[in-house]
Design a protein around this motif. Structure first.
Motif, PDB file in Angstrom:
ATOM      1  N   PRO A  30      -1.541  -1.070  -4.183  1.00  0.00           N
ATOM      2  CA  PRO A  30      -2.536  -2.140  -4.096  1.00  0.00           C
ATOM      3  C   PRO A  30      -2.022  -3.394  -3.387  1.00  0.00           C
ATOM      4  CG  PRO A  30      -2.661  -1.109  -6.243  1.00  0.00           C
ATOM      5  CD  PRO A  30      -1.450  -0.531  -5.544  1.00  0.00           C
ATOM      6  N   ALA A  31      -0.735  -3.737  -3.584  1.00  0.00           N
ATOM      7  CA  ALA A  31      -0.169  -4.901  -2.888  1.00  0.00           C
ATOM      8  C   ALA A  31      -0.144  -4.660  -1.384  1.00  0.00           C
ATOM      9  CB  ALA A  31       1.236  -5.205  -3.408  1.00  0.00           C
ATOM     10  N   LEU A  32       0.262  -3.458  -0.979  1.00  0.00           N
ATOM     11  CA  LEU A  32       0.281  -3.135   0.453  1.00  0.00           C
ATOM     12  C   LEU A  32      -1.130  -3.109   1.030  1.00  0.00           C
ATOM     13  CD1 LEU A  32       2.924  -0.246   0.497  1.00  0.00           C
ATOM     14  CD2 LEU A  32       3.277  -2.648   1.101  1.00  0.00           C
ATOM     15  N   GLN A  33      -2.059  -2.543   0.269  1.00  0.00           N
ATOM     16  CA  GLN A  33      -3.444  -2.438   0.751  1.00  0.00           C
ATOM     17  C   GLN A  33      -4.100  -3.814   0.859  1.00  0.00           C
ATOM     18  OE1 GLN A  33      -5.712   0.414  -1.546  1.00  0.00           O
ATOM     19  NE2 GLN A  33      -6.635   1.178   0.333  1.00  0.00           N
ATOM     20  N   SER A  34      -3.871  -4.678  -0.115  1.00  0.00           N
ATOM     21  CA  SER A  34      -4.509  -6.000  -0.105  1.00  0.00           C
ATOM     22  C   SER A  34      -4.022  -6.875   1.044  1.00  0.00           C
ATOM     23  CB  SER A  34      -4.296  -6.719  -1.441  1.00  0.00           C
ATOM     24  OG  SER A  34      -2.953  -7.145  -1.573  1.00  0.00           O
ATOM     25  N   THR A  35      -2.831  -6.590   1.541  1.00  0.00           N
ATOM     26  CA  THR A  35      -2.280  -7.360   2.657  1.00  0.00           C
ATOM     27  C   THR A  35      -2.562  -6.707   4.007  1.00  0.00           C
ATOM     28  OG1 THR A  35      -0.151  -6.272   2.338  1.00  0.00           O
ATOM     29  CG2 THR A  35      -0.440  -8.420   1.284  1.00  0.00           C
ATOM     30  N   GLY A  36      -3.262  -5.570   3.992  1.00  0.00           N
ATOM     31  CA  GLY A  36      -3.607  -4.878   5.234  1.00  0.00           C
ATOM     32  C   GLY A  36      -2.450  -4.145   5.887  1.00  0.00           C
ATOM     33  N   LEU A  37      -1.408  -3.877   5.114  1.00  0.00           N
ATOM     34  CA  LEU A  37      -0.226  -3.232   5.681  1.00  0.00           C
ATOM     35  C   LEU A  37      -0.315  -1.714   5.722  1.00  0.00           C
ATOM     36  CD1 LEU A  37       2.518  -5.483   4.083  1.00  0.00           C
ATOM     37  CD2 LEU A  37       1.802  -5.438   6.481  1.00  0.00           C
ATOM     38  N   ILE A  38      -1.216  -1.131   4.901  1.00  0.00           N
ATOM     39  CA  ILE A  38      -1.365   0.322   4.937  1.00  0.00           C
ATOM     40  C   ILE A  38      -2.789   0.686   5.333  1.00  0.00           C
ATOM     41  CG2 ILE A  38       0.502   0.768   3.320  1.00  0.00           C
ATOM     42  CD1 ILE A  38      -1.610   1.395   1.168  1.00  0.00           C
ATOM     43  N   VAL A  39      -2.929   1.878   5.890  1.00  0.00           N
ATOM     44  CA  VAL A  39      -4.215   2.387   6.351  1.00  0.00           C
ATOM     45  C   VAL A  39      -4.411   3.807   5.819  1.00  0.00           C
ATOM     46  CG1 VAL A  39      -4.242   0.977   8.451  1.00  0.00           C
ATOM     47  CG2 VAL A  39      -3.231   3.268   8.513  1.00  0.00           C
TER      48      VAL A  39
END
Length: 105
Positions: A30-39
């Motif tokens: 969730p931290a990676l997703q919320s920052t737009g770092l993962i797709v």
């Protein structure tokens, strides 16, 4: 065009730290997703057991948005809030870039 980077991360907890580590891994995606770092959707977490040793560990799969995303993650407080407390409870961690191979006819 920049391509996503598929990852397979193996987390090996120190003895007695399995649940503490799992709680942090659950916050990681969730931290990676919320920052737009993962797709490509949310990170997927697996609990694994080595069939020979009985050792329990965790596997997480996700796709960085591009090859620059991991470096950018070090600048994100949301991500560092997960990574920093992981370090003292990890016995080991393996970061693998994976590439899907199609079956050959």
């Amino acid at each position: 065009m920049k391509q996503p980077v598929k990852m397979h991360v193996t987390y090996r907890p120190k003895p007695g730290k399995e649940e503490e580590l799992l709680a942090l891994i659950r916050k990681h995606g969730p931290a990676l997703q919320s920052t737009g770092l993962i797709v490509g959707g949310p990170a997927v977490i697996y609990r694994a057991t080595d069939k020979r040793s009985g050792e329990k560990f965790f596997i997480e799969t996700f796709a960085w948005r591009d090859e620059e995303a991991p470096e950018a993650a070090h600048q994100m407080p949301e991500v560092m809030a997960v990574w920093e407390p992981m370090t003292p409870i990890l016995a080991g961690m393996q970061l693998a870039v994976v590439e899907e191979l199609s079956a050959q006819a």
